[in-house]
Structure formats: structure tokens, C-alpha cells
Design a protein around this motif. Structure first.
Motif, PDB file in Angstrom:
ATOM      1  N   ASP A   1     -10.717  -0.942 -18.436  1.00 53.26           N
ATOM      2  CA  ASP A   1     -10.271   0.460 -18.416  1.00 53.26           C
ATOM      3  C   ASP A   1      -9.711   0.828 -17.044  1.00 53.26           C
ATOM      4  OD1 ASP A   1     -11.008   0.802 -21.022  1.00 53.26           O
ATOM      5  OD2 ASP A   1     -12.954   1.706 -20.577  1.00 53.26           O
ATOM      6  N   ARG A   2     -10.383   0.374 -15.984  1.00 53.15           N
ATOM      7  CA  ARG A   2      -9.918   0.675 -14.619  1.00 53.15           C
ATOM      8  C   ARG A   2      -8.587  -0.021 -14.333  1.00 53.15           C
ATOM      9  NH1 ARG A   2     -11.963   5.147 -12.289  1.00 53.15           N
ATOM     10  NH2 ARG A   2     -14.220   5.286 -12.654  1.00 53.15           N
TER      11      ARG A   2
ATOM     12  N   ASN B   1       2.649  -5.802  -7.744  1.00 56.35           N
ATOM     13  CA  ASN B   1       2.736  -7.259  -7.593  1.00 56.35           C
ATOM     14  C   ASN B   1       1.351  -7.883  -7.556  1.00 56.35           C
ATOM     15  OD1 ASN B   1       5.538  -7.156  -7.516  1.00 56.35           O
ATOM     16  ND2 ASN B   1       5.613  -6.965  -5.281  1.00 56.35           N
ATOM     17  N   TRP B   2       0.445  -7.225  -6.838  1.00 55.54           N
ATOM     18  CA  TRP B   2      -0.939  -7.727  -6.779  1.00 55.54           C
ATOM     19  C   TRP B   2      -1.588  -7.701  -8.163  1.00 55.54           C
ATOM     20  CZ3 TRP B   2      -5.414  -5.005  -8.011  1.00 55.54           C
ATOM     21  CH2 TRP B   2      -6.616  -5.644  -7.716  1.00 55.54           C
ATOM     22  N   LEU B   3      -1.318  -6.617  -8.904  1.00 58.04           N
ATOM     23  CA  LEU B   3      -1.943  -6.430 -10.217  1.00 58.04           C
ATOM     24  C   LEU B   3      -1.547  -7.537 -11.185  1.00 58.04           C
ATOM     25  CD1 LEU B   3      -3.707  -4.526 -11.942  1.00 58.04           C
ATOM     26  CD2 LEU B   3      -1.627  -3.319 -12.585  1.00 58.04           C
ATOM     27  N   TYR B   4      -0.297  -7.977 -11.126  1.00 63.93           N
ATOM     28  CA  TYR B   4       0.171  -8.998 -12.053  1.00 63.93           C
ATOM     29  C   TYR B   4       0.030 -10.414 -11.504  1.00 63.93           C
ATOM     30  CZ  TYR B   4       2.120  -5.077 -14.624  1.00 63.93           C
ATOM     31  OH  TYR B   4       2.273  -3.916 -15.320  1.00 63.93           O
ATOM     32  N   ASP B   5      -0.552 -10.522 -10.319  1.00 65.74           N
ATOM     33  CA  ASP B   5      -0.726 -11.844  -9.725  1.00 65.74           C
ATOM     34  C   ASP B   5      -2.219 -12.086  -9.470  1.00 65.74           C
ATOM     35  OD1 ASP B   5      -0.322 -14.281  -8.626  1.00 65.74           O
ATOM     36  OD2 ASP B   5       0.695 -13.584  -6.815  1.00 65.74           O
ATOM     37  N   ASP B   6      -2.649 -11.889  -8.228  1.00 62.83           N
ATOM     38  CA  ASP B   6      -4.045 -12.131  -7.885  1.00 62.83           C
ATOM     39  C   ASP B   6      -4.984 -11.135  -8.547  1.00 62.83           C
ATOM     40  OD1 ASP B   6      -3.173 -14.195  -6.327  1.00 62.83           O
ATOM     41  OD2 ASP B   6      -3.171 -13.032  -4.460  1.00 62.83           O
ATOM     42  N   GLY B   7      -4.502  -9.931  -8.810  1.00 63.62           N
ATOM     43  CA  GLY B   7      -5.364  -8.882  -9.357  1.00 63.62           C
ATOM     44  C   GLY B   7      -5.463  -8.887 -10.866  1.00 63.62           C
ATOM     45  N   ASP B   8      -4.858  -9.889 -11.529  1.00 57.54           N
ATOM     46  CA  ASP B   8      -4.906  -9.909 -12.994  1.00 57.54           C
ATOM     47  C   ASP B   8      -6.333 -10.064 -13.502  1.00 57.54           C
ATOM     48  OD1 ASP B   8      -3.558 -10.015 -15.590  1.00 57.54           O
ATOM     49  OD2 ASP B   8      -4.298 -12.082 -15.644  1.00 57.54           O
TER      50      ASP B   8
ATOM     51  N   GLU C   1      -1.252   2.322 -15.378  1.00 56.27           N
ATOM     52  CA  GLU C   1      -0.631   3.558 -15.869  1.00 56.27           C
ATOM     53  C   GLU C   1      -0.254   4.477 -14.704  1.00 56.27           C
ATOM     54  OE1 GLU C   1      -1.688   7.299 -18.868  1.00 56.27           O
ATOM     55  OE2 GLU C   1      -3.208   5.798 -18.370  1.00 56.27           O
ATOM     56  N   TYR C   2      -1.147   4.549 -13.694  1.00 55.96           N
ATOM     57  CA  TYR C   2      -0.899   5.424 -12.557  1.00 55.96           C
ATOM     58  C   TYR C   2       0.337   4.966 -11.779  1.00 55.96           C
ATOM     59  CZ  TYR C   2      -1.875   8.321  -8.468  1.00 55.96           C
ATOM     60  OH  TYR C   2      -1.783   9.246  -7.454  1.00 55.96           O
TER      61      TYR C   2
ATOM     62  N   LYS D   1     -12.461  -3.372  -7.038  1.00 55.64           N
ATOM     63  CA  LYS D   1     -11.138  -3.523  -6.408  1.00 55.64           C
ATOM     64  C   LYS D   1     -10.094  -2.657  -7.100  1.00 55.64           C
ATOM     65  CE  LYS D   1     -11.719  -8.111  -4.377  1.00 55.64           C
ATOM     66  NZ  LYS D   1     -11.219  -9.513  -4.317  1.00 55.64           N
ATOM     67  N   TYR D   2     -10.181  -2.558  -8.438  1.00 54.79           N
ATOM     68  CA  TYR D   2      -9.241  -1.697  -9.163  1.00 54.79           C
ATOM     69  C   TYR D   2      -9.428  -0.236  -8.747  1.00 54.79           C
ATOM     70  CZ  TYR D   2      -8.226  -5.637 -12.255  1.00 54.79           C
ATOM     71  OH  TYR D   2      -7.839  -6.852 -12.760  1.00 54.79           O
ATOM     72  N   ILE D   3     -10.693   0.172  -8.574  1.00 56.20           N
ATOM     73  CA  ILE D   3     -10.964   1.545  -8.140  1.00 56.20           C
ATOM     74  C   ILE D   3     -10.424   1.775  -6.734  1.00 56.20           C
ATOM     75  CG2 ILE D   3     -12.812   3.170  -7.555  1.00 56.20           C
ATOM     76  CD1 ILE D   3     -14.475   1.965  -9.804  1.00 56.20           C
TER      77      ILE D   3
END
Length: 500
Positions: free
Chosen positions: A376-377, A417-424, A383-384, A430-432
């Protein structure tokens, strides 16, 4: 009242059961039951899957048997196809990207399905004939045949069952809910808080059960208490001669007749508190054995007994005088003496193991909750990013400086970029943190926008109130002018009357 004899056929996902039952008003008795533990809807699914496995190996040069994930996807699709063919004569079959990025497609007709499951249909007869033999009845004695279970919707299977019984099938019960409703009804019968219409039922146990005990006196140490196909609930009382504390065990009498892998031991009990009188070598012990309404073998209680001599009056003859003295005789009676302590050891988990598993379950539940919250986070952050980027060039455009826009867009791009790479596959924390980092600047711009919007709303409200006050003032002025004109007209009328 002659009972109605019903044949109940239940074929679900994995098992097939046939029961012959006698119904009277308010009661039911199982006369015979037989089953095939490896016959059900999943066997039909596997037959379809194996058919397509061979077909796709020739057509697409792929072997789904070597890829468990691909095989499972075909298996799931085969189950859906089976349901479609229950209502249609033919149906398409397709699965995208089964393996090696290959899409597969085909079709199957009901006739082809019947050919594929022909070996299975040959096994339909056995549970029915075995149940009838156990009940000592023939198909001519059956009044109705009721079918339940989702697999009984398959037309060719229904026909096979109907052919065995030689009569049409009935489906007055909900095939998917019948078992659950029956279980709920049994629970309601046993519940102290619910009242339902009384209903008596008897089932049968297909396996013989014996009880064994420690051999302390020169007697037998084993007894077949509940023979095969005996009805339950049922209670038996046995007497043992004991010299001290002892153990008992419930076991299946004929282990060779059990399904493979079934333990022969049902339960064990330990009894304490056996006190043998000094003048006796042993003491009789009564043990109350029971097969309860759920088919579970239990020992309700055990107690020692003793014989006592009592004086009982002897009835006087009819011609005895009124003042005749009463006559007594000595009678030996058996009475309960001591209730024994009993400790049961069954398949139930001990408290330590049970608590460990409960803790493990709670741990897994918390892990699932954390996974859901993390997802969810992650979605909220994604989305943000898209929402804020769009608003920066639209409604927030006038409320951020060029430097702020450039800085925030760079932050959004970096986070994306982080979200679709290391942050996937990152953590909830970390998402918060990433969300709050973007919101720290985004909320400032958003606050300016909201402040301006509030000013507009206040100005609009003030204009509306001013317009409303002007309308009221105009109406009041109009009313005053109307009254003044009316007064002048009345004065003119009075002057004309004086001249006359």
C-alpha cells in the motif's frame, strides 16, 4: 412407518462417497457407506491437462511437464474449461505466455472430454455397489438418488451414476452448500444457545475398533468393542479386574483394511486411584466406552465397584395376618466405590506445541499484514509521484517558483527511478521516508494553492452575501415606494369628497 431409502452420492474436488440412508420423520440412519478417496474433480482436471500437454508438445514444441508453474497454469485453465463444458458442447482453450513467452490456444468438445475420462468413469460403480452390499440392499430398494458436490454437474458423470442406480437423479439440495449447511445444523444441535427441531441420526463406522489394557489378572487383555459397520453414537460398559493403576488403548482391529498411512492407534488413557482392599487380590473396575456422535472413540469415565450385603423386605403372602412380622432376606448389591483419575493421550496437540503453533500463526499473520501495508505504501508513493508531477504543470504552476519546480521535478524523477529499480522490493519504512521527503516540498506548494483557493471561496462568499444584501435593500425600497404611492392616492380621494 416404512422408511424412505435414499442413495446420496457426494463427489467433490478429491473424493467420492456414496451413502445409503433410511429416513423417517425426525430421524436418519446410515445403512451403508463406501468411498473412493482418489476420485474427484481434480482427476478430471488432470486428464484435460495431460491431453493438452501432449498436444502443445507437438504443436508448440514446449513441454509443460518440465515446468511446474506452466503445468499449474494449464491445470487451473483446465478446471475452468471443465465447468464450461458442463453447460456447452464445445469450448475454446487459451493461456497467454505459458512458458518461453509462448501463447497457447486450442479447443475441446464434450465428446472428447468423455473419451479422456473414460478410465475414470469405470470406477464410478464400485462405491455404489459396495455401499449397497454393506446395507444389504439392491438398487430396486432405493427410492431416490440425491447428488451433491460440484463434480456431479459433469453430464457424463451424472449419466454414469444414473445408469448404475437405474433411475433418474435428484438435485433438490444445493450441491455446493449442502455439506456446510449440514455441519452447521449439527453444530446447532449441540449448541446450548440455539434451539432447532430435534433430529436423531445414526452413522456407521466402517472399521472395527478394539480396546486393549494391561494384563494384570489371568483374563483377556483385548476386546473388540465396536465391530465394523456398527452404528454410532453408541456406548458400551465393560468390567476389568484390576490390581492397581493401569493403561488402556483404542486401536483398529484389522490394520490391513485401513487406508495406507493410517495409524493403528486411536488414543491412549492412563487410570490412577485403583485401591485394592487388603483382603482381595483385585477389584472390579467399570469402564464406560463411547463412540460419540462425531465418530470419535472416547472413554467417558471409570470407577471401582464393591459388593455389599443389604437386607431387603420379603413380600408377605396375601393371607398373612395384619400383625405379621416383616421378613427380610440378604441381597448382594454392586455399588460404585471410587471414581478413577483419567489422563487421555490422543492426536490432539499438547498445550506447549499448541501455543507454539498459535504464536507461529500470529507471526505469519503479522508478516502478511506487513506485506500488504508495504505494498500500500509503495502504491501510495507511486501515485503521489505521478499526481504531483501533473499538478506542477497545471494547477500548482502559479504557486511555485522555477527553482522550486526544477528541484521538485528532479526529486520526483530520482524517486521514480529508485522505485522501479532498487526500491522495487524495499521496506515499508523506506517507502514512507521517500513519500515524506517529496511531501516536505510538495505540501508547501499545495498549501499555497489551497490558501489561494480559500481566498477565492471567501471572496465569492462575500460577493454572494453583498449581492444578497443589495437584493434585500432593493426589495425594501420598492416596498416603501409602493406604500408612498398608495398614501398619495388616498389623499386625492379625500379632497374630491370635500368638494362635493
Amino acid at each position: 412407518e416404512k422408511p424412505r431409502i435414499i442413495g446420496l452420492v457426494d463427489i467433490g474436488h478429491s473424493t467420492y462417497t456414496c451413502s445409503i440412508m433410511a429416513f423417517r420423520k425426525g430421524e436418519m440412519k446410515v445403512l451403508g457407506t463406501a468411498y473412493d478417496k482418489h476420485f474427484g474433480g481434480r482427476d478430471f482436471d488432470r486428464a484435460i491437462t495431460e491431453h493438452f500437454a501432449d498436444q502443445f508438445k507437438d504443436k508448440y514444441k514446449i513441454d509443460i511437464r518440465k515446468n511446474p508453474k506452466a503445468y499449474n497454469r494449464i491445470l487451473i485453465a483446465a478446471e475452468k474449461l471443465k465447468k464450461v463444458l458442463s453447460a456447452n458442447t464445445t469450448a475454446p482453450f487459451s493461456v497467454e505466455s505459458v512458458m518461453d513467452d509462448i501463447d497457447v490456444s486450442s479447443q475441446l468438445s464434450r465428446e472428447e472430454l468423455e473419451e479422456l475420462v473414460e478410465p475414470l468413469l469405470k470406477r464410478v460403480t464400485y462405491p455404489i455397489t459396495n455401499a449397497l452390499a454393506q446395507a444389504k440392499l439392491t438398487v430396486n430398494d432405493i427410492d431416490f438418488v440425491e447428488i451433491i458436490g460440484g463434480t456431479t454437474r459433469i453430464p457424463v458423470l451424472k449419466k454414469s451414476i444414473s445408469d448404475v442406480f437405474g433411475k433418474p437423479l435428484s438435485s433438490t439440495l444445493n450441491q455446493d452448500e449442502a455439506v456446510a449447511k449440514g455441519a452447521a445444523f449439527i453444530c446447532a444441535i449441540h449448541s446450548p444457545t440455539l434451539r432447532v427441531r430435534p433430529f436423531k441420526f445414526e452413522d456407521i463406522d466402517p472399521y472395527s475398533v478394539s480396546y486393549t489394557w494391561d494384563k494384570q489378572v489371568d483374563d483377556e487383555d483385548r476386546l473388540e468393542v465396536f465391530p465394523a459397520n456398527s452404528s454410532y453414537p453408541s456406548t458400551k460398559l465393560i468390567t476389568l479386574h484390576r490390581t492397581g493403576d493401569f493403561n488402556m488403548k483404542a486401536v483398529y482391529t484389522h490394520p490391513s483394511k485401513l487406508p495406507k498411512g493410517t495409524s493403528t492407534t486411536i488414543a491412549k488413557w492412563s487410570f490412577t486411584g485403583v485401591n485394592v482392599p487388603k483382603d482381595q487380590d483385585f477389584i472390579p473396575v467399570k469402564v464406560k466406552l463411547r463412540c460419540d456422535p462425531s465418530g470419535l472413540h472416547i472413554i467417558e469415565n471409570a470407577y471401582t465397584t464393591e459388593d455389599i450385603t443389604v437386607q431387603e423386605p420379603v413380600p408377605l403372602p396375601e393371607d398373612a395376618p395384619e400383625d405379621a412380622e416383616p421378613q427380610f432376606k440378604e441381597v448382594t448389591k454392586t455399588i460404585k466405590k471410587d471414581v478413577l483419575g483419567m489422563t487421555a493421550k490422543t492426536f490432539a496437540l499438547n498445550p506447549v506445541e499448541l501455543n507454539d503453533l498459535i504464536e507461529k500463526e500470529n507471526e505469519l499473520r503479522n508478516q502478511d499484514k506487513l506485506v500488504a501495508e508495504t505494498e500500500d505504501r509503495k502504491n501510495a508513493l507511486e501515485e503521489y509521484i505521478y499526481t504531483l508531477r501533473a499538478k506542477l504543470d497545471d494547477e500548482y504552476s502559479d504557486f511555485a517558483s522555477d527553482a522550486e519546480k526544477e528541484k521538485l521535478k528532479n526529486m520526483l524523477a530520482t524517486t521514480e527511478n529508485w522505485l522501479y529499480d532498487d526500491g522495487d522490493d524495499s521496506t515499508k519504512a523506506k517507502y514512507i521516508a521517500k513519500y515524506e521527503e517529496l511531501a516536505s516540498l510538495g505540501n508547501i506548494i499545495r498549501g499555497r494553492y489551497l490558501a489561494k483557493e480559500e481566498e477565492k471561496r471567501q471572496a465569492l462568499r462575500a460577493n454572494q452575501e453583498t449581492s444578497k444584501m443589495n437584493d434585500i435593500a432593493e426589495k425594501l425600497a420598492e416596498q416603501r415606494r409602493a406604500r408612498a404611492a398608495s398614501d398619495d392616492s388616498d389623499d386625492n380621494n379625500d379632497e374630491n369628497m370635500d368638494l362635493d
